[in-house]
Design an enzyme around this catalytic site. Structure first.
Site, mmCIF file in Angstrom:
data_model
loop_
_atom_site.group_PDB
_atom_site.id
_atom_site.type_symbol
_atom_site.label_atom_id
_atom_site.label_comp_id
_atom_site.label_asym_id
_atom_site.label_seq_id
_atom_site.Cartn_x
_atom_site.Cartn_y
_atom_site.Cartn_z
ATOM 1 N N ASP A 59 0.871 -1.167 0.000
ATOM 2 C CA ASP A 59 0.000 0.000 0.000
ATOM 3 C C ASP A 59 0.922 1.235 0.000
ATOM 4 O OD1 ASP A 59 -2.156 1.676 -0.047
ATOM 5 O OD2 ASP A 59 -3.220 0.741 1.612
HETATM 6 C C1 BGC Z 1 -5.051 3.194 0.110
HETATM 7 C C2 BGC Z 1 -5.194 2.154 -0.967
HETATM 8 C C3 BGC Z 1 -5.114 2.823 -2.317
HETATM 9 C C4 BGC Z 1 -3.767 3.523 -2.421
HETATM 10 C C5 BGC Z 1 -3.524 4.184 -3.774
HETATM 11 C C6 BGC Z 1 -3.831 4.068 -0.089
HETATM 12 O O1 BGC Z 1 -3.848 5.155 0.763
HETATM 13 O O2 BGC Z 1 -4.982 2.548 1.359
HETATM 14 O O3 BGC Z 1 -6.406 1.467 -0.812
HETATM 15 O O4 BGC Z 1 -5.276 1.881 -3.342
HETATM 16 O O5 BGC Z 1 -3.733 4.524 -1.424
HETATM 17 O O6 BGC Z 1 -4.272 5.299 -3.959
#
Ligand code: BGC
Length: 751
Positions: free
Chosen positions: A283
């Site tokens: 993530d």
């Molecule tokens: C979130 C993810 C997301 C990623 C990209 C993160 O802050 O937890 O779910 O896909 O950002 O935007």
């Protein structure tokens, strides 16, 4: 032996999809592996590490673009226009030594331009086909802009409505989340990822993220392995089985180990047990965040622990980019570890057909907001709506209603009704309830409109008199209240789940009119609004319904459609009851139906534990509304529950059937739910577990026999030895319209 099992699996698969498909797939796979070998043979260590780096929105960042030119970027995210994407792709394909295309990711969570209901709302439809259709629409729209990878579905089991990301989940139940997650994967990817109009899916967030302590986002979780296997893994395993091309690790640490560097989940479970062959992405900056966790002293150690645990690609932070080369030279990371990660990434790029078609052509017609896409978004919104209350059959409106007062901060809120995680939906295309009621039913009723409050958190009551006046002039009041879109989603946790601002007071003010009030609640989570629902005459819970929310709600209010949604999460009376989920284990002292309440405790009562049971003295032993609950404008009756046999072998199956009758005057659809209870196991067992559901359309007065095939393997679970198997013994098999159903029969499972 392993060879024999493999042959049996291949034979089994051949029976399902046919020998040609299997062999075509196998030779395509073999050809891809050969191409990967050739490419890996030519790549420098720097180029390999480059594939493992994902950069955000590099369109105007000269340094990032230079990295792409040098072949040191494998993926980009947060670029959403075709020209920019093609330009970046050209840098990768024509200016790097080996011409490896980028994989372009974006959060296309519940629609790209045409926005569908939030995933929690989609779960309320209990309609996997619709979820699949929604993902198809999203994939077609997003891929036309050059996006080829979405960070969805989110498969976290969410048993805590304080956690803002419950909005992005399919709710609290592992079975429902598995069915819906697999459907979404199929919708994004279709049968062949290389086809036009597909997106690679990403099963996220692996693992346990929804169980954050106290519902506070990003917090630690403490899920033991058995619970993990029985509750938190199944939705991910179902997505992997459905072919999900990628998996994203979660931010949380579980029992002290951040998912991003957890070899148990990334190697043992994902690769060895589930045979996942796509790639794993972190993530956003989660490798680097392990320094804050106190799990890595610096970025280099974060890179070391992540890569050796099986994390293939790092999102945004540069622990890999800046440290992996040195770690390989120092012998702390083997070259085969790097090769494996790169192989996984290249495999997905080949499967997507990116090497053959790296660029995106301008579509000949506008793919956004087509009539077909809007119709599907509307259908999803209709089916997602849950009717919580309908006193005296207030809904649907009768022709006696001549004037309606549309009131509230969410009656005409184009932005807010789209919900969380919407980057590309546009306000201008969103059809609100006010717009729809005026347009679709303006010739049938006179529509008065007063906002009452400018937004949900608003405490300024200066417009209450105008709202009351509108209510007084109307025959019925439609009050649109709830949560703004920004009040759920990532990092938007609440400890109090009641209405914000002066929304409850607005309801009380309108009550002074004496007119019947239909409350329409738009929200990203279960809210604790029991008192407000008691005060209203009818309530529709519509989640954040997306682009077509307005027309969907209008048709439900006026009776062109009948509500059929069911709650995908338990609604607690108050947040102090959380976590409260239907599939909990029993205690040794379960509470009876009628529990002692605080006011009945005598003064100076002496200490005793005799007769004590498990409940709250103030909020009792029950939630407000159970999982699976949802009313209809008609009345459904269940009866004649039968099992084809009172016993089955632990390899067998039984047919469970019941009669469902529509006793009302309207044609309608009911979600019939099948639950089981294992009376005694090698570990304590949940009081109920969902094992099947069907949406059944019934004409007024009609009765249908509904059947489910329940296989013994559906009863399998990870017991005392952590091995999944069916344990013989007595079970109760329930059917009903929600998880509170008492209609059941006994089933004996034998050796
Ligand atoms: C979130 C993810 C997301 C990623 C990209 C993160 O802050 O937890 O779910 O896909 O950002 O935007």
């Amino acid at each position: 032996m392993a060879k024999k099992i493999f042959s049996l699996i291949v034979f089994g698969l051949m029976l399902i999809v046919g020998p040609e498909t299997i062999f075509a797939q196998k030779s395509a796979d073999a050809a891809i592996e050969k191409k990967i070998d050739r490419l890996l043979g030519k790549m420098t260590l720097k180029e390999k590490i480059g594939q493992m780096y994902q950069v955000s929105g590099p369109t105007r960042d000269a340094a990032a673009m230079q990295l792409i030119r040098e072949g040191r970027v494998g993926s980009v995210l947060n670029v959403n226009n075709r020209e920019d994407i093609n330009r970046l792709q050209r840098l990768a394909v024509t200016e790097t030594r080996l011409g490896i295309p980028l994989i372009v990711g974006r959060d296309v969570i519940h629609g790209y331009h045409t926005i569908f209901p939030i995933p929690l709302g989609q779960a309320a439809t209990f309609d996997p086909e619709l979820v699949k259709e929604g993902a198809r629409v999203a994939a077609q729209e997003a891929s036309s802009d050059g996006i080829n990878w979405t960070f969805a579905p989110m498969l976290d089991i969410a048993r805590d409505a304080r956690w803002g990301r419950i909005a992005e989940s399919f709710g609290e139940d592992p079975f429902l989340a598995s069915v819906m997650g697999a459907a979404m994967v199929k919708g994004f990817q279709t049968e062949r990822l290389s086809d036009k109009g597909t997106l690679a899916a990403c099963a996220k967030h692996f693992i346990g993220y929804g169980a954050a302590e106290g519902g506070r986002d990003y917090n630690s979780t403490n899920i033991p392995e058995r619970l993990m296997r029985n509750v938190y893994f199944p939705s991910f395993q179902a997505a992997v089985q459905a072919g999900a091309a990628t998996v994203m690790t979660s931010f949380n640490d579980n029992d002290g180990v951040p998912s991003t560097a957890n070899p148990f989940i990334l190697k043992k479970v994902l690769r060895d047990e589930w045979h996942f062959d796509g790639f794993v992405v972190s993530d956003w900056t989660s490798p680097e965040e392990m320094i804050n966790h106190g799990f890595a002293a610096d970025r280099k150690e974060a890179a070391l622990r992540s890569v050796n645990a099986g994390l293939d690609m790092e999102m945004v932070s540069k622990c890999y980019l800046n440290n992996l080369e040195e770690l390989v030279k120092e012998g702390k990371v083997s070259i085969s570890t790097i090769d494996n990660a790169v192989r996984n990434i290249l495999r997905v790029k080949f499967r997507l057909g990116l090497f053959d078609h790296p660029y995106t052509d301008t579509p000949s017609t506008n793919p956004f907001y087509t009539d077909d896409n809007l119709a599907k978004a509307k259908k999803a919104a209709v089916e997602s709506v849950v009717l919580l209350k309908n006193t005296n059959h207030l809904l649907p409106l009768t022709s006696a209603v001549k004037t309606v007062a549309v009131i509230g901060p969410l009656a005409d809120a184009q932005h807010d009704q789209m919900g969380t995680w919407v980057f590309d939906g546009e306000n201008g295309h969103t059809q609100t309830p006010l717009m729809a009621i005026r347009k679709m039913y303006g010739d049938r009723v006179n529509v008065l409109y007063e906002q009452g409050l400018a937004f949900c958190r608003d405490t300024n009551k200066s417009r209450f008199p105008q709202a009351l006046e509108a209510a007084q002039k109307a025959d019925v009041v439609f009050l649109f209240v709830g949560e703004e879109s920004i009040m759920s989603g990532e990092a938007h946790s609440f400890s109090n789940l009641g209405f914000k601002g002066a929304q409850s007071e607005l309801l009380q003010e309108l009550k002074k009119s004496g007119k019947p009030i239909v409350m329409v609640v738009m929200a990203g989570r279960p809210m604790t609004i029991m008192k407000e629902v008691a005060a209203a005459d009818a309530t529709l819970y519509v989640w954040h319904p997306g682009t077509m929310g307005g027309p969907a709600i209008a048709d439900l209010l006026f009776g062109k459609e009948v509500p059929s949604g069911k709650l995908p999460a338990t609604f607690p009376k108050e947040s102090g009851q959380i976590p409260f989920f239907y599939n909990h284990n029993n205690t040794g002292r379960p509470a009876p139906e009628n529990v002692m309440t605080l006011d009945r405790i005598p003064l100076n009562a002496g200490q005793t534990s005799l007769g004590n049971t498990s409940y709250y003295l103030d909020s009792g032993n029950r939630p407000w509304l159970p999982f699976g609950f949802g009313l209809s404008y008609t009345d459904f009756a269940y009866g004649n529950l039968q099992l084809s046999s009172g016993s089955m072998k632990k390899t067998g199956y039984v047919t469970v059937s019941c009669d469902l009758t529509n006793n009302g005057t309207l044609d309608a659809t009911e979600v019939v739910q099948l639950y089981v209870r294992d009376i005694a196991g090698s570990i304590t067992r949940p009081v109920k577990e969902l094992k099947g559901f069907q949406r059944i359309a019934l004409r007024s007065g009609e009765t249908k026999k509904i059947s489910f095939e329940l296989k013994a393997e559906d009863l399998a679970f990870y017991g005392i030895d952590n091995v999944k198997k069916v344990e013989p013994g007595d079970f109760l098999i329930f059917i009903g319209g929600d998880s509170d159903t008492k209609l059941c029969q006994k089933l004996i499972v034998t050796e």
